[in-house]
Motif scaffolding. Structure first.
Motif, PDB file in Angstrom:
ATOM      1  N   MET A   1      41.912  52.410  22.917  1.00 19.23           N
ATOM      2  CA  MET A   1      40.711  51.602  22.733  1.00 19.23           C
ATOM      3  C   MET A   1      40.692  50.469  23.754  1.00 19.23           C
ATOM      4  SD  MET A   1      39.313  49.790  19.245  1.00 19.23           S
ATOM      5  CE  MET A   1      40.706  48.652  19.142  1.00 19.23           C
ATOM      6  N   THR A   2      39.526  50.256  24.357  1.00 22.27           N
ATOM      7  CA  THR A   2      39.387  49.209  25.364  1.00 22.27           C
ATOM      8  C   THR A   2      39.530  47.829  24.730  1.00 22.27           C
ATOM      9  OG1 THR A   2      37.889  50.612  26.628  1.00 22.27           O
ATOM     10  CG2 THR A   2      37.893  48.273  27.147  1.00 22.27           C
ATOM     11  N   GLU A   3      40.305  46.973  25.380  1.00 25.82           N
ATOM     12  CA  GLU A   3      40.520  45.625  24.863  1.00 25.82           C
ATOM     13  C   GLU A   3      39.249  44.797  25.015  1.00 25.82           C
ATOM     14  OE1 GLU A   3      44.268  42.806  25.138  1.00 25.82           O
ATOM     15  OE2 GLU A   3      43.247  42.977  27.065  1.00 25.82           O
ATOM     16  N   PRO A   4      38.885  44.008  23.990  1.00 20.49           N
ATOM     17  CA  PRO A   4      37.686  43.176  24.097  1.00 20.49           C
ATOM     18  C   PRO A   4      37.785  42.216  25.282  1.00 20.49           C
ATOM     19  CG  PRO A   4      38.500  43.229  21.841  1.00 20.49           C
ATOM     20  CD  PRO A   4      39.546  43.877  22.689  1.00 20.49           C
ATOM     21  N   GLN A   5      36.691  42.085  25.999  1.00 21.11           N
ATOM     22  CA  GLN A   5      36.643  41.198  27.155  1.00 21.11           C
ATOM     23  C   GLN A   5      36.381  39.768  26.690  1.00 21.11           C
ATOM     24  OE1 GLN A   5      37.258  42.059  30.218  1.00 21.11           O
ATOM     25  NE2 GLN A   5      36.368  40.513  31.554  1.00 21.11           N
ATOM     26  N   LEU A   6      37.138  38.824  27.210  1.00 19.48           N
ATOM     27  CA  LEU A   6      36.871  37.422  26.919  1.00 19.48           C
ATOM     28  C   LEU A   6      35.622  36.975  27.667  1.00 19.48           C
ATOM     29  CD1 LEU A   6      40.408  35.782  27.221  1.00 19.48           C
ATOM     30  CD2 LEU A   6      39.291  36.651  25.176  1.00 19.48           C
ATOM     31  N   THR A   7      34.951  35.967  27.150  1.00 19.15           N
ATOM     32  CA  THR A   7      33.842  35.371  27.883  1.00 19.15           C
ATOM     33  C   THR A   7      34.378  34.690  29.134  1.00 19.15           C
ATOM     34  OG1 THR A   7      33.983  33.234  26.772  1.00 19.15           O
ATOM     35  CG2 THR A   7      32.632  34.951  25.707  1.00 19.15           C
ATOM     36  N   ALA A   8      33.493  34.473  30.099  1.00 27.91           N
ATOM     37  CA  ALA A   8      33.904  33.792  31.328  1.00 27.91           C
ATOM     38  C   ALA A   8      34.441  32.396  31.025  1.00 27.91           C
ATOM     39  CB  ALA A   8      32.726  33.715  32.295  1.00 27.91           C
ATOM     40  N   THR A   9      33.864  31.720  30.043  1.00 26.06           N
ATOM     41  CA  THR A   9      34.338  30.387  29.667  1.00 26.06           C
ATOM     42  C   THR A   9      35.755  30.452  29.129  1.00 26.06           C
ATOM     43  OG1 THR A   9      32.110  29.580  29.185  1.00 26.06           O
ATOM     44  CG2 THR A   9      33.939  28.408  28.153  1.00 26.06           C
ATOM     45  N   ALA A  10      36.016  31.402  28.239  1.00 26.33           N
ATOM     46  CA  ALA A  10      37.362  31.548  27.681  1.00 26.33           C
ATOM     47  C   ALA A  10      38.355  31.897  28.786  1.00 26.33           C
ATOM     48  CB  ALA A  10      37.367  32.620  26.594  1.00 26.33           C
ATOM     49  N   GLN A  11      37.963  32.772  29.702  1.00 29.06           N
ATOM     50  CA  GLN A  11      38.834  33.136  30.813  1.00 29.06           C
ATOM     51  C   GLN A  11      39.188  31.915  31.660  1.00 29.06           C
ATOM     52  OE1 GLN A  11      36.402  36.159  32.652  1.00 29.06           O
ATOM     53  NE2 GLN A  11      37.460  37.827  31.608  1.00 29.06           N
TER      54      GLN A  11
ATOM     55  N   LEU B   1      47.533  34.998  32.356  1.00 26.67           N
ATOM     56  CA  LEU B   1      48.193  35.679  33.471  1.00 26.67           C
ATOM     57  C   LEU B   1      47.350  36.834  34.000  1.00 26.67           C
ATOM     58  CD1 LEU B   1      51.896  35.582  32.245  1.00 26.67           C
ATOM     59  CD2 LEU B   1      50.936  34.409  34.239  1.00 26.67           C
ATOM     60  N   GLU B   2      46.562  37.465  33.139  1.00 28.17           N
ATOM     61  CA  GLU B   2      45.620  38.478  33.611  1.00 28.17           C
ATOM     62  C   GLU B   2      44.645  37.867  34.613  1.00 28.17           C
ATOM     63  OE1 GLU B   2      43.543  40.104  30.309  1.00 28.17           O
ATOM     64  OE2 GLU B   2      45.215  41.366  29.638  1.00 28.17           O
ATOM     65  N   MET B   3      44.133  36.679  34.280  1.00 24.85           N
ATOM     66  CA  MET B   3      43.169  36.027  35.155  1.00 24.85           C
ATOM     67  C   MET B   3      43.817  35.513  36.441  1.00 24.85           C
ATOM     68  SD  MET B   3      40.470  36.643  33.654  1.00 24.85           S
ATOM     69  CE  MET B   3      39.452  35.838  34.904  1.00 24.85           C
ATOM     70  N   VAL B   4      45.028  34.986  36.322  1.00 21.49           N
ATOM     71  CA  VAL B   4      45.746  34.529  37.517  1.00 21.49           C
ATOM     72  C   VAL B   4      45.995  35.715  38.448  1.00 21.49           C
ATOM     73  CG1 VAL B   4      47.932  33.577  38.350  1.00 21.49           C
ATOM     74  CG2 VAL B   4      46.807  32.569  36.355  1.00 21.49           C
ATOM     75  N   ARG B   5      46.375  36.848  37.869  1.00 22.48           N
ATOM     76  CA  ARG B   5      46.586  38.062  38.668  1.00 22.48           C
ATOM     77  C   ARG B   5      45.294  38.465  39.390  1.00 22.48           C
ATOM     78  NH1 ARG B   5      49.119  43.013  39.281  1.00 22.48           N
ATOM     79  NH2 ARG B   5      47.848  44.871  38.993  1.00 22.48           N
ATOM     80  N   ARG B   6      44.191  38.493  38.658  1.00 21.57           N
ATOM     81  CA  ARG B   6      42.912  38.828  39.258  1.00 21.57           C
ATOM     82  C   ARG B   6      42.591  37.900  40.439  1.00 21.57           C
ATOM     83  NH1 ARG B   6      38.479  41.088  36.156  1.00 21.57           N
ATOM     84  NH2 ARG B   6      39.276  42.398  34.485  1.00 21.57           N
ATOM     85  N   HIS B   7      42.694  36.603  40.174  1.00 18.38           N
ATOM     86  CA  HIS B   7      42.320  35.606  41.180  1.00 18.38           C
ATOM     87  C   HIS B   7      43.160  35.762  42.452  1.00 18.38           C
ATOM     88  CE1 HIS B   7      40.723  31.615  42.391  1.00 18.38           C
ATOM     89  NE2 HIS B   7      41.877  31.532  43.026  1.00 18.38           N
TER      90      HIS B   7
ATOM     91  N   LEU C   1      34.389  36.203  41.630  1.00 16.06           N
ATOM     92  CA  LEU C   1      34.674  37.632  41.550  1.00 16.06           C
ATOM     93  C   LEU C   1      35.657  37.989  40.438  1.00 16.06           C
ATOM     94  CD1 LEU C   1      34.942  38.438  45.369  1.00 16.06           C
ATOM     95  CD2 LEU C   1      33.103  39.097  43.816  1.00 16.06           C
ATOM     96  N   GLU C   2      36.547  37.073  40.087  1.00 22.65           N
ATOM     97  CA  GLU C   2      37.561  37.398  39.073  1.00 22.65           C
ATOM     98  C   GLU C   2      36.947  37.743  37.724  1.00 22.65           C
ATOM     99  OE1 GLU C   2      38.788  32.936  37.520  1.00 22.65           O
ATOM    100  OE2 GLU C   2      39.634  33.680  39.390  1.00 22.65           O
ATOM    101  N   HIS C   3      35.745  37.252  37.456  1.00 20.73           N
ATOM    102  CA  HIS C   3      35.074  37.558  36.190  1.00 20.73           C
ATOM    103  C   HIS C   3      34.320  38.882  36.232  1.00 20.73           C
ATOM    104  CE1 HIS C   3      36.035  33.564  34.752  1.00 20.73           C
ATOM    105  NE2 HIS C   3      35.416  33.014  35.777  1.00 20.73           N
ATOM    106  N   ALA C   4      34.017  39.347  37.437  1.00 17.45           N
ATOM    107  CA  ALA C   4      33.160  40.532  37.580  1.00 17.45           C
ATOM    108  C   ALA C   4      33.938  41.832  37.766  1.00 17.45           C
ATOM    109  CB  ALA C   4      32.204  40.338  38.753  1.00 17.45           C
ATOM    110  N   CYS C   5      35.151  41.738  38.288  1.00 18.17           N
ATOM    111  CA  CYS C   5      35.926  42.951  38.588  1.00 18.17           C
ATOM    112  C   CYS C   5      36.492  43.581  37.315  1.00 18.17           C
ATOM    113  CB  CYS C   5      37.069  42.630  39.545  1.00 18.17           C
ATOM    114  SG  CYS C   5      36.533  42.200  41.214  1.00 18.17           S
ATOM    115  N   SER C   6      36.414  44.893  37.233  1.00 19.50           N
ATOM    116  CA  SER C   6      36.996  45.615  36.101  1.00 19.50           C
ATOM    117  C   SER C   6      38.507  45.714  36.284  1.00 19.50           C
ATOM    118  CB  SER C   6      36.409  47.022  36.019  1.00 19.50           C
ATOM    119  OG  SER C   6      36.842  47.791  37.137  1.00 19.50           O
ATOM    120  N   PRO C   7      39.260  45.951  35.205  1.00 19.40           N
ATOM    121  CA  PRO C   7      40.706  46.173  35.339  1.00 19.40           C
ATOM    122  C   PRO C   7      41.037  47.302  36.313  1.00 19.40           C
ATOM    123  CG  PRO C   7      40.141  45.821  33.047  1.00 19.40           C
ATOM    124  CD  PRO C   7      38.842  45.928  33.788  1.00 19.40           C
ATOM    125  N   ARG C   8      40.214  48.341  36.315  1.00 19.64           N
ATOM    126  CA  ARG C   8      40.445  49.456  37.246  1.00 19.64           C
ATOM    127  C   ARG C   8      40.347  48.989  38.686  1.00 19.64           C
ATOM    128  NH1 ARG C   8      36.825  55.051  37.717  1.00 19.64           N
ATOM    129  NH2 ARG C   8      37.976  55.933  39.484  1.00 19.64           N
TER     130      ARG C   8
END
Length: 223
Positions: free
Chosen positions: A1-11, A76-82, A107-114
């Motif tokens: 199951m896909t993990e719920p996405q946090l809002t941009a504010t929460a991220q 850490l997910e967001m730091v990795r993305r950035h 861009l860090e908010h728009a990119c999918s995990p894939r």
């Protein structure tokens, strides 16, 4: 199951709380978050309250704001993305290292995990971004750096390990001074002007202004 996405504010909040303590022992307060985010203290208080309820932050009245285990994982997910996006922009799209921070913030908010995993693979799984910051793995592991700020460094040989990317103008100044990631330098000591005297490969003796010196972290080379 896909993990719920946090809002941009929460991220943004979890990433900033984590980043604020990466290179500083100062507690994260409502005032400090408001300054970093450019919003009012009441707005921060309300959002922190929501993130505490969501299990991402801990905060007691008049105390520091900290991450829960789940909050740290998400941060850490967001730091990795950035940091992967910054690296991609520099190495493949021709951006300067002083230009990528604000672009990656969007861009860090728009990119999918894939997409993030694809960028990581394309880049060969880098361990540091263009500013020397460590990049978390997909599993959330990060190798922290025990660096010394140039403003506090003892005399002797050092290697530039990390540069703060919060101010593009400072990054341009550092490049002009020859203080780039992995540069070998010798710290000569305080200058009467208040700056730090440094010897680099490009300049026999330069003075780094206090504000610029505070953006540089070093690791020792030994005697």
């Amino acid at each position: 199951m896909t993990e719920p996405q946090l809002t941009a504010t929460a991220q943004d909040y979890v990433k900033i709380v984590w980043s604020a303590t990466e290179w500083s022992d100062a507690p994260v307060t409502t005032k400090r978050l408001a300054e970093r985010l450019g919003v009012s203290a009441p707005t921060v208080s309300e959002n922190v309250r929501k993130l505490v309820a969501a299990g991402l932050l801990d905060h007691r009245p008049y105390g520091a704001i900290t991450l829960t285990a789940e909050g740290e994982r998400r941060a850490l997910e967001m730091v990795r993305r950035h940091r992967l996006i910054e690296t991609f922009l520099v190495t493949h799209l021709g951006y300067g290292w002083d230009e990528v921070h604000d672009e990656a913030e969007v861009l860090e908010h728009a990119c999918s995990p894939r997409m993030i995993d694809a960028i990581d693979t394309l880049l060969g799984h880098p361990t540091r971004d263009p500013h020397g910051d460590p990049i978390p793995t997909a599993a959330g592991r990060i190798v922290t750096l025990d660096g010394t700020n140039l403003a506090e460094a003892a005399t002797g040989r050092w290697t530039v390990a990390r540069l703060s990317d919060s101010d593009p103008a400072v990054l341009r100044d550092l490049a002009d001074l020859g203080l780039t990631v992995d540069a070998s330098i010798r710290v000569l000591g305080p200058d009467p002007s208040g700056g730090i005297r440094v010897e680099t490969d490009e300049a026999a003796d330069i003075v780094v202004p206090p504000a610029t010196a505070s953006a540089v972290w070093l690791v020792t080379q030994g005697p």
